[in-house]
Design a protein around this motif. Structure first.
Motif, mmCIF file in Angstrom:
data_model
loop_
_atom_site.group_PDB
_atom_site.id
_atom_site.type_symbol
_atom_site.label_atom_id
_atom_site.label_comp_id
_atom_site.label_asym_id
_atom_site.label_seq_id
_atom_site.Cartn_x
_atom_site.Cartn_y
_atom_site.Cartn_z
ATOM 1 N N ASP A 325 0.835 -1.206 0.000
ATOM 2 C CA ASP A 325 0.000 0.000 0.000
ATOM 3 C C ASP A 325 0.871 1.259 0.000
ATOM 4 O O ASP A 325 0.618 2.212 -0.756
ATOM 5 C CB ASP A 325 -0.918 -0.019 1.228
ATOM 6 C CG ASP A 325 -2.129 0.883 1.043
ATOM 7 O OD1 ASP A 325 -2.356 1.361 -0.084
ATOM 8 O OD2 ASP A 325 -2.852 1.112 2.026
ATOM 9 N N ASN A 326 1.899 1.273 0.835
ATOM 10 C CA ASN A 326 2.807 2.427 0.882
ATOM 11 C C ASN A 326 3.555 2.598 -0.446
ATOM 12 O O ASN A 326 3.739 3.724 -0.930
ATOM 13 C CB ASN A 326 3.813 2.269 2.023
ATOM 14 C CG ASN A 326 3.154 2.394 3.387
ATOM 15 O OD1 ASN A 326 2.140 3.068 3.534
ATOM 16 N ND2 ASN A 326 3.717 1.728 4.381
ATOM 17 N N PHE A 327 3.979 1.472 -1.015
ATOM 18 C CA PHE A 327 4.682 1.521 -2.300
ATOM 19 C C PHE A 327 3.786 2.104 -3.393
ATOM 20 O O PHE A 327 4.221 2.963 -4.168
ATOM 21 C CB PHE A 327 5.137 0.114 -2.692
ATOM 22 C CG PHE A 327 5.484 -0.021 -4.152
ATOM 23 C CD1 PHE A 327 6.675 0.489 -4.643
ATOM 24 C CD2 PHE A 327 4.601 -0.645 -5.043
ATOM 25 C CE1 PHE A 327 6.992 0.383 -5.987
ATOM 26 C CE2 PHE A 327 4.912 -0.752 -6.388
ATOM 27 C CZ PHE A 327 6.104 -0.238 -6.863
ATOM 28 N N LEU A 328 2.539 1.646 -3.459
ATOM 29 C CA LEU A 328 1.620 2.121 -4.502
ATOM 30 C C LEU A 328 1.429 3.630 -4.428
ATOM 31 O O LEU A 328 1.395 4.316 -5.458
ATOM 32 C CB LEU A 328 0.276 1.409 -4.391
ATOM 33 C CG LEU A 328 0.265 -0.088 -4.706
ATOM 34 C CD1 LEU A 328 -1.132 -0.669 -4.510
ATOM 35 C CD2 LEU A 328 0.745 -0.345 -6.135
ATOM 36 N N GLU A 329 1.289 4.138 -3.225
ATOM 37 C CA GLU A 329 1.062 5.577 -3.069
ATOM 38 C C GLU A 329 2.338 6.377 -3.366
ATOM 39 O O GLU A 329 2.292 7.402 -4.049
ATOM 40 C CB GLU A 329 0.580 5.886 -1.647
ATOM 41 C CG GLU A 329 -0.729 5.212 -1.258
ATOM 42 C CD GLU A 329 -1.894 5.617 -2.144
ATOM 43 O OE1 GLU A 329 -1.884 6.745 -2.682
ATOM 44 O OE2 GLU A 329 -2.815 4.800 -2.330
ATOM 45 N N HIS A 330 3.460 5.875 -2.859
ATOM 46 C CA HIS A 330 4.705 6.638 -2.961
ATOM 47 C C HIS A 330 5.206 6.732 -4.397
ATOM 48 O O HIS A 330 5.741 7.776 -4.813
ATOM 49 C CB HIS A 330 5.781 5.993 -2.083
ATOM 50 C CG HIS A 330 7.067 6.768 -2.020
ATOM 51 N ND1 HIS A 330 7.192 7.929 -1.291
ATOM 52 C CD2 HIS A 330 8.268 6.563 -2.616
ATOM 53 C CE1 HIS A 330 8.423 8.404 -1.427
ATOM 54 N NE2 HIS A 330 9.098 7.590 -2.235
ATOM 55 N N PHE A 346 -5.374 -0.314 -11.132
ATOM 56 C CA PHE A 346 -5.328 -1.766 -11.313
ATOM 57 C C PHE A 346 -4.608 -2.437 -10.145
ATOM 58 O O PHE A 346 -5.096 -3.420 -9.572
ATOM 59 C CB PHE A 346 -4.626 -2.105 -12.626
ATOM 60 C CG PHE A 346 -4.423 -3.578 -12.832
ATOM 61 C CD1 PHE A 346 -5.493 -4.461 -12.806
ATOM 62 C CD2 PHE A 346 -3.151 -4.090 -13.045
ATOM 63 C CE1 PHE A 346 -5.310 -5.824 -12.988
ATOM 64 C CE2 PHE A 346 -2.953 -5.447 -13.229
ATOM 65 C CZ PHE A 346 -4.041 -6.320 -13.209
ATOM 66 N N CYS A 347 -3.446 -1.907 -9.779
ATOM 67 C CA CYS A 347 -2.682 -2.498 -8.677
ATOM 68 C C CYS A 347 -3.417 -2.327 -7.355
ATOM 69 O O CYS A 347 -3.403 -3.222 -6.495
ATOM 70 C CB CYS A 347 -1.292 -1.877 -8.604
ATOM 71 S SG CYS A 347 -0.229 -2.310 -10.005
#
Length: 466
Positions: A325-330, A346-347
């Motif tokens: 979740d943190n990776f997707l936002e960052h 999508f992710c």
């Protein structure tokens, strides 16, 4: 003009490079044609200052207001500017990549005092660089070769530096040859081709227990070759490789070479997972994290949407949902603007699905409209899994029928066609299983395991085990 080589090349320039190229174009030493300078100035003003699209007719009108439009005239200016850009890139690289060039010039002009001073300066330049890549040892060899030539023409009777030159040449050769062998072996995983790497076996035998393995770049490719070769001690070599690129020795590798090494290791981990082994998944995630931290996965500051998706997939497999979740936002903003939102949704949908939030996942999928057939396959597959797990069997059947038509219509899917057709085949069998039939479920699981090409194999087996 947007499809021209010139526009595509100029678009890759950073703001600093644009400034330097403008000075380069204005230099009469490199460019003695005023119309080329005027063309570049008009282009830069229109496209970079005003943000307007490139337009040959508009540029022609600005440069030749009294003449009718002549496509050949403007294309000739484009061609000359493109050639100038290529010379600019050569000049940009020459100062840092050829430390031996100035000593060579003084040697050829028979200026020994100048040579000695330039030699010491070049040696300092090389010794202060932390990098110890193949390019470093090649430069050291070429510098040593210039030293030998200078000493030889001075007709000195003392011993020459031939041994030193040979040592540098050996290290360069080892790194370059092992790198070539690694790239060939990695490519064989995706495209079965026989590559004959001359003298490779002799080199590997020579390196066993050799002090040359103390050089990090030699060791990195040596261990890479052995784990890629999937020998009996592949795990030991993979761990040794990870130690080399995870510690303080990381600084000896230039970014481009590290990118190659990371790609070799990541592809190996993916291959092992596809062959049924999960042993390298944690190491693969650590490689991705290190690559993100060091900027090695970025190209010109941008993260490929496919790398974004692959990292998400790995994090979901390992159920590290908070990190994903943190990776997707960052890293959402790190993707190209025209691709970021689609891949992000999508992710995010896949993350919501993995966490059991099926409604939220479906809502996210409604925001996704990929043009690439393989990405469309991925979106459709997530929907199939959602409809199956929410027991929406009527919708599931309709979606399966539509997906089968899509697969058979898209001839360019290559081997993916078989993978996804097998998924539909096994999913239909899964639906038809009578409740409580343990033997039938075990038999279907065995059939899925035995099938060499099936998409979502792990998910199918998980449905049979519940």
């Amino acid at each position: 003009m947007k499809n021209s080589k010139l526009w595509q090349a100029l678009e890759t320039l950073s703001s600093e490079e644009r400034h330097r190229f403008a000075l380069f174009v204005q230099s009469p030493y490199f460019n003695s044609q005023p119309m080329v300078t005027a063309f570049f100035d008009a282009f830069a003003e229109r496209c970079w200052q005003k943000g307007l699209p490139p337009d040959k007719a508009a540029l022609h009108q600005q440069l030749y207001p009294a003449l009718p439009y002549d496509d050949h005239r403007i294309r000739l200016l484009m061609s000359k500017l493109f050639k100038l850009l290529e010379v600019f890139w050569k000049v940009e690289k020459s100062d840092t990549e050829m430390p031996w060039s100035v000593p060579q010039a003084y040697r050829q002009r028979q200026l020994p005092k100048h040579f000695e001073q330039a030699l010491r300066q070049a040696q300092r330049q090389l010794s202060t660089s932390p990098e110890r890549s193949s390019r470093y040892f090649l430069d050291q060899y070429l510098l040593a070769d210039e030293t030998y030539r200078q000493r030889a023409q001075e007709k000195r009777t003392s011993s020459l530096n031939l041994h030193e030159a040979d040592q540098y040449l050996n290290i360069f050769y080892c790194i370059a040859k092992l790198r070539q062998a690694c790239l060939a072996k990695s490519h064989q995983f995706v495209f079965p081709t026989d590559y004959e790497i001359a003298l490779l076996e002799e080199l590997l035998q020579h390196l066993r227990g050799n002090p040359l393995l103390q050089e990090p770049a030699v060791a990195a490719y040596y261990h890479s070759y052995h784990y890629l070769h999937e020998s009996s001690d592949a795990a030991r070599h993979f761990d040794a490789f990870l130690d080399l690129i995870s510690g303080p020795k990381l600084a000896v590798f230039p970014a481009e070479e590290l990118q190659d090494m990371f790609l070799l290791a990541l592809n190996f981990c993916t291959r092992q997972y596809n062959l049924g082994s999960s042993a390298y998944l944690q190491a693969q995630l650590q490689l991705y994290k290190l690559g993100l931290e060091k900027g090695l996965l970025l190209q010109q500051g941008q993260l490929s949407p496919f790398t974004y998706r692959n990292i998400t997939t790995l994090g979901l497999i390992l159920e590290d949902y908070e990190w994903v979740d943190n990776f997707l936002e960052h890293y959402r903003a790190a993707m190209p603007v025209n691709r970021a939102d689609q891949m992000y949704h999508f992710c995010k949908a896949r993350l919501e699905y993995a966490k059991g939030k099926y409604g939220a996942a479906l809502q996210r999928l409604n925001e996704v409209h990929f043009g690439e057939p393989l990405l469309q396959l991925s979106v459709r597959t997530v929907r199939l899994k959602l409809f199956y797990e929410t027991s929406a069997f009527d919708v599931l059947e309709a979606r399966m029928h539509a997906l089968e038509k899509f697969i058979r219509r898209k001839k360019a899917l290559s081997y993916h066609r078989e993978n996804y057709l097998n998924l539909l085949h096994f999913l239909r069998q899964l639906q038809e299983l009578p409740p409580g039939e343990k033997n039938a479920r075990e038999a279907l699981a065995d059939e899925i395991k035995a099938c060499p090409n099936v998409a979502e194999r792990t998910w199918l087996l998980r449905q049979l085990s519940t």
